[in-house]
Every structure is written in structure tokens, then in C-alpha cells.
Design a protein around this motif. Structure first.
Motif, PDB file in Angstrom:
ATOM      1  N   GLY A 191      55.121  13.219  52.771  1.00 18.71           N
ATOM      2  CA  GLY A 191      54.777  12.727  54.043  1.00 18.71           C
ATOM      3  C   GLY A 191      55.922  12.656  54.974  1.00 18.71           C
ATOM      4  O   GLY A 191      55.905  11.618  56.006  1.00 18.71           O
ATOM      5  N   GLN A 192      56.965  13.249  54.906  1.00 23.89           N
ATOM      6  CA  GLN A 192      57.852  13.308  55.746  1.00 23.89           C
ATOM      7  C   GLN A 192      58.826  14.433  55.843  1.00 23.89           C
ATOM      8  O   GLN A 192      58.895  15.385  55.000  1.00 23.89           O
ATOM      9  CB  GLN A 192      59.250  12.309  55.085  1.00 23.89           C
ATOM     10  CG  GLN A 192      60.323  12.163  56.166  1.00 23.89           C
ATOM     11  CD  GLN A 192      61.439  11.111  55.853  1.00 23.89           C
ATOM     12  OE1 GLN A 192      62.137  11.589  54.881  1.00 23.89           O
ATOM     13  NE2 GLN A 192      61.427   9.960  56.035  1.00 23.89           N
ATOM     14  N   CYS A 264      63.324  12.232  61.717  1.00 23.70           N
ATOM     15  CA  CYS A 264      62.173  12.628  60.825  1.00 23.70           C
ATOM     16  C   CYS A 264      60.957  12.555  61.631  1.00 23.70           C
ATOM     17  O   CYS A 264      60.807  11.483  62.337  1.00 23.70           O
ATOM     18  CB  CYS A 264      62.213  11.784  59.239  1.00 23.70           C
ATOM     19  SG  CYS A 264      63.571  11.641  58.641  1.00 23.70           S
ATOM     20  N   GLY A 266      57.083  11.301  60.432  1.00 24.45           N
ATOM     21  CA  GLY A 266      56.527  10.425  59.518  1.00 24.45           C
ATOM     22  C   GLY A 266      54.905  10.771  59.343  1.00 24.45           C
ATOM     23  O   GLY A 266      53.962  10.956  60.545  1.00 24.45           O
ATOM     24  N   ASN A 268      52.477  10.805  56.381  1.00 26.89           N
ATOM     25  CA  ASN A 268      51.738  10.375  55.042  1.00 26.89           C
ATOM     26  C   ASN A 268      50.533   9.789  55.493  1.00 26.89           C
ATOM     27  O   ASN A 268      50.524   8.522  56.048  1.00 26.89           O
ATOM     28  CB  ASN A 268      52.626   9.814  54.137  1.00 26.89           C
ATOM     29  CG  ASN A 268      51.967   9.243  52.759  1.00 26.89           C
ATOM     30  OD1 ASN A 268      50.732   8.819  52.732  1.00 26.89           O
ATOM     31  ND2 ASN A 268      52.443   9.836  51.844  1.00 26.89           N
ATOM     32  N   GLU A 279      58.203   3.402  52.459  1.00 28.21           N
ATOM     33  CA  GLU A 279      57.046   3.735  53.081  1.00 28.21           C
ATOM     34  C   GLU A 279      56.980   3.725  54.674  1.00 28.21           C
ATOM     35  O   GLU A 279      56.412   4.494  55.214  1.00 28.21           O
ATOM     36  CB  GLU A 279      56.102   2.688  52.587  1.00 28.21           C
ATOM     37  CG  GLU A 279      54.915   2.765  53.114  1.00 28.21           C
ATOM     38  CD  GLU A 279      53.616   1.882  52.172  1.00 28.21           C
ATOM     39  OE1 GLU A 279      52.569   2.034  52.872  1.00 28.21           O
ATOM     40  OE2 GLU A 279      54.156   1.225  51.488  1.00 28.21           O
ATOM     41  N   GLU A 281      59.138   4.828  56.774  1.00 32.47           N
ATOM     42  CA  GLU A 281      59.473   6.188  57.579  1.00 32.47           C
ATOM     43  C   GLU A 281      58.454   7.247  57.503  1.00 32.47           C
ATOM     44  O   GLU A 281      58.559   8.238  57.835  1.00 32.47           O
ATOM     45  CB  GLU A 281      60.801   6.656  57.078  1.00 32.47           C
ATOM     46  CG  GLU A 281      60.942   6.761  55.740  1.00 32.47           C
ATOM     47  CD  GLU A 281      62.369   6.902  55.144  1.00 32.47           C
ATOM     48  OE1 GLU A 281      63.330   6.596  56.120  1.00 32.47           O
ATOM     49  OE2 GLU A 281      62.784   7.543  54.080  1.00 32.47           O
ATOM     50  N   ARG A 282      57.549   7.019  56.665  1.00 31.77           N
ATOM     51  CA  ARG A 282      56.328   7.938  56.425  1.00 31.77           C
ATOM     52  C   ARG A 282      55.076   7.576  57.087  1.00 31.77           C
ATOM     53  O   ARG A 282      54.045   8.128  57.019  1.00 31.77           O
ATOM     54  CB  ARG A 282      56.047   8.289  54.846  1.00 31.77           C
ATOM     55  CG  ARG A 282      57.152   8.913  54.444  1.00 31.77           C
ATOM     56  CD  ARG A 282      56.959   8.787  52.791  1.00 31.77           C
ATOM     57  NE  ARG A 282      58.181   9.865  52.060  1.00 31.77           N
ATOM     58  CZ  ARG A 282      59.441   9.409  52.309  1.00 31.77           C
ATOM     59  NH1 ARG A 282      60.063   8.419  52.835  1.00 31.77           N
ATOM     60  NH2 ARG A 282      60.311  10.389  51.786  1.00 31.77           N
ATOM     61  N   TRP A 284      52.266   7.443  59.584  1.00 26.56           N
ATOM     62  CA  TRP A 284      51.772   8.703  60.333  1.00 26.56           C
ATOM     63  C   TRP A 284      51.867   8.613  61.642  1.00 26.56           C
ATOM     64  O   TRP A 284      51.742   7.593  62.329  1.00 26.56           O
ATOM     65  CB  TRP A 284      50.072   8.797  60.080  1.00 26.56           C
ATOM     66  CG  TRP A 284      49.639  10.144  60.766  1.00 26.56           C
ATOM     67  CD1 TRP A 284      49.209  10.601  61.895  1.00 26.56           C
ATOM     68  CD2 TRP A 284      49.278  11.519  59.852  1.00 26.56           C
ATOM     69  NE1 TRP A 284      48.708  11.591  62.298  1.00 26.56           N
ATOM     70  CE2 TRP A 284      49.019  12.288  61.035  1.00 26.56           C
ATOM     71  CE3 TRP A 284      49.710  11.869  58.648  1.00 26.56           C
ATOM     72  CZ2 TRP A 284      48.558  13.588  60.549  1.00 26.56           C
ATOM     73  CZ3 TRP A 284      49.262  13.174  58.219  1.00 26.56           C
ATOM     74  CH2 TRP A 284      48.789  13.996  59.211  1.00 26.56           C
TER      75      TRP A 284
END
Length: 342
Positions: A191-192, A264, A266, A268, A279, A281-282, A284
Motif C-alpha cells: 500500500g505504498q 510516498c 499512501g 492501502n 500504518e 504512511e499507507r 489511502w
């Protein structure tokens, strides 16, 4: 045990779909005394059920992460086991990632598939590994990565004040953790998409309004960075956390701690803002910026030789690549990408 059926489904997805475990392969699961053993046991069952050979290695929880934990770890047994593993799933609470055991085993074992799932309790495992369709997310994320890496200029804005642009640097890292960890190498929680821009071209305002780790964690109010040519020139905000962060950067007496490192996306579907940076940084539709250290392999030939590193979250991001909008306040608007999610 909590979430018995949901957790087993997530573990099966991890081992069989994401890692692509095959009959006869060795699957080493590392953990420590702070890990959620329900997650560990479910992952081992998933490996056994597909004909692989699971091995659980549990160490005591160390005071530090990475090489800061070396003195507390049984390095030689760890290195020996991991150097012969087909798959290594790290579920430690105190990270082995970047430790001497990690460094030596990954250098010695070029065929190993490693995935970093540190600090992952059962509920996060269910949401972030079992809470989405891997077969749909993987091509979607690979398409965003390709679209971005094929472009020249990226612009990002957020409702709370981010307005920054930069150029893509093709020689630098573009890492897409899409849920496909079936090939040898280093993989992270799905997810990233992580990439290192051309630092000299990063200009504008970056506003952190989620978390900033270290040194702050959850933010009381947005913190604004004024960035010129990849360097933080000003840190402002209405809470005392802004001055705490400015002082923290300055405490290293290292000008490279004021340099933007990487950015990045995000993506996920199950991630939520919770204070755990892995979590956060993922989440959505967020973008995440790293500050400080960058490994030379991520940005050859020298990276950024800074004394530390931190990561901050910009929620509800809008993203344009060469003037074509990809995200609008965290929602996918690019026609091809929208179609891939349907």
C-alpha cells in the motif's frame, strides 16, 4: 484468540498470494516478546497449509531497533537461519530491519523474499493485509508508479496548506509495494509507492497534518514547512509542536537534517491514522515526506548522509503529474486508474 477466521484469511493472503510460498520452501517468521502471537501462529499455519515449512524464531524485545539492538540479539543463529531461508516474514516489535542480522543475511541470501510487517497486531493484519483484493490493488499501484516515473514534474496540494512541486529523478529509487512480494528482494507492508525526487527541484509548502515520527507522533495542529531547493527554510504552526520539531531538527547540528529525503503515496485501503508510522504512511490518499537520511542505493551515488530521519503525513492529497490530475483530496480521479478500481 480474537478475530480467528478473519485473521487466518489475512495470513493465508500474506503467505499464499503476497509472498507466493511454494511447497517445500522454508518460511522463517521472526518475532519478539512484544509481538502478537496470534498473528505469528496464523502465519505459520498458512505456510504449513500450502506445503511450505514454517519456522518461528522469537527473541526478547530489545531496547532499540536496527543496529542499536545488535548487542541484545543472538546474531549468529539469526544470520545462519535467515541466510538459508526462502522467505523471511519480519513481525518483530523491535525491528530487526537494518540490524546486522538483516544486513548480513540479505547480502548473503540473494534469493530470499523478505517482507517487513513490524508492529502488526491482529486488527492491523486483518485491515492492511486481508482487507483488500490483492489481485486488483497490485496492477492499480503498478500503473500509478509507472505513470509517475514516466512523468517529469509532480505537484501536490492538500486542504491544510501543502502546495509543493518537484521533478522526478529517473536515477533514484521508485519502489512500489503493491502486494506482490513473489520475487527475491526487500518488500514492505503493501500500500505504498516510495520515490526519491530531484532534491534541487523541491519548492513550496509541505504541511504535516497527520503524524510526524519522530519526534512527535500525532499532531495537535498542522505544521508547515517552507522548502526551497529541497531544504527546509522555515517551520511554522500554531501549536508548541512546531517549535519542538524545529528544535529537534537543529539538535543534530547537521544541515542535512533540514533536507527533504523522499515522498510516498499512501494507498492501502485498510490503513487508518493510528500513530504507528508504518500504518499511517499507507492511509489511502495521503502523501508522506521523509526528511534527513537517504541510503546511497536509493539515490546513487551518495544519498543523503544525515544523522537521523523522520517521516510526516499529509492527509487528503491532490496530485498532478505533468499537469494531469491523479488524486483529488485523496480520491482517485485519473480515468484509467478509476476504471481499474471498479
Amino acid at each position: 484468540m480474537k478475530f480467528t477466521h478473519e485473521l487466518q484469511k489475512a495470513a493465508d493472503t500474506l503467505v499464499k498470494e503476497i509472498m507466493g510460498a511454494k511447497p517445500g520452501e522454508s518460511v522463517v517468521i521472526t518475532c519478539d516478546t512484544g509481538s502478537d502471537m496470534d498473528v505469528i501462529d496464523a502465519t505459520a499455519r498458512a505456510a504449513y497449509s500450502c506445503g511450505a515449512k514454517p519456522v518461528i524464531i522469537q527473541t526478547t524485545m530489545t531496547k532499540g531497533n536496527g543496529k542499536a539492538a545488535d548487542e541484545e540479539l543472538p546474531l549468529e543463529p539469526l544470520i545462519g537461519a535467515l541466510s538459508a531461508a526462502d522467505i523471511w516474514i519480519e513481525m518483530n516489535t523491535s525491528w530487526l530491519f537494518y540490524s546486522t542480522a538483516y544486513e548480513k543475511s540479505t547480502l548473503a541470501n540473494k534469493n530470499m523474499r523478505y517482507i517487513n510487517l513490524v508492529e502488526t497486531p491482529a486488527d492491523a493484519m486483518i485491515r492492511m493485509v486481508g482487507g483488500f483484493d490483492v489481485q486488483k490493488l497490485t496492477p492499480f499501484m503498478k500503473e500509478i508508479a509507472h505513470l509517475t516515473n514516466s512523468g517529469k514534474e509532480v505537484r501536490i496540494t492538500t486542504p491544510n496548506g501543502t502546495n509543493v512541486s518537484f521533478n522526478i529523478e529517473p536515477r533514484h529509487l521508485m519502489c512500489c509495494d503493491s502486494g506482490d512480494a513473489t520475487v527475491p528482494g526487500i518488500h514492505m507492508m503493501p500500500g505504498q509507492i516510495n520515490f526519491v525526487p530531484n532534491w534541487e527541484t523541491i519548492n513550496g509548502t509541505i504541511t504535516f497534518d497527520g503524524t510526524l515520527t519522530p519526534p512527535l507522533g500525532a499532531l495537535e495542529a498542522p505544521i508547515h514547512l517552507t522548502v526551497e531547493k529541497g531544504v527546509i527554510k522555515q517551520v511554522t504552526g500554531t501549536s508548541k509542536q512546531a517549535s519542538e520539531f524545529r528544535d529537534w531538527l537543529g539538535s543534530f547540528d547537521d544541515p542535512n537534517m533540514f533536507r527533504m529525503a523522499h515522498v510516498c503515496y499512501g494507498l492501502n485501503p485498510g490503513a487508518k491514522l493510528c500513530g504507528n508510522i508504518v500504518e499511517d504512511e499507507r492511509v489511502w490518499g495521503c502523501t508522506e515526506w521523509g526528511i534527513g537520511y537517504v541510503h546511497p542505493l536509493d539515490a546513487p551515488p551518495h544519498g543523503i548522509d544525515a544523522k537521523s530521519h523522520c517521516d510526516g503525513i499529509c492527509l487528503n492529497s491532490s496530485v498532478w503529474v505533468d499537469g494531469v490530475q491523479v488524486l483529488d483530496t485523496g480520491k482517485v480521479v485519473h480515468p484509467k486508474l478509476k476504471e481499474m478500481l471498479n
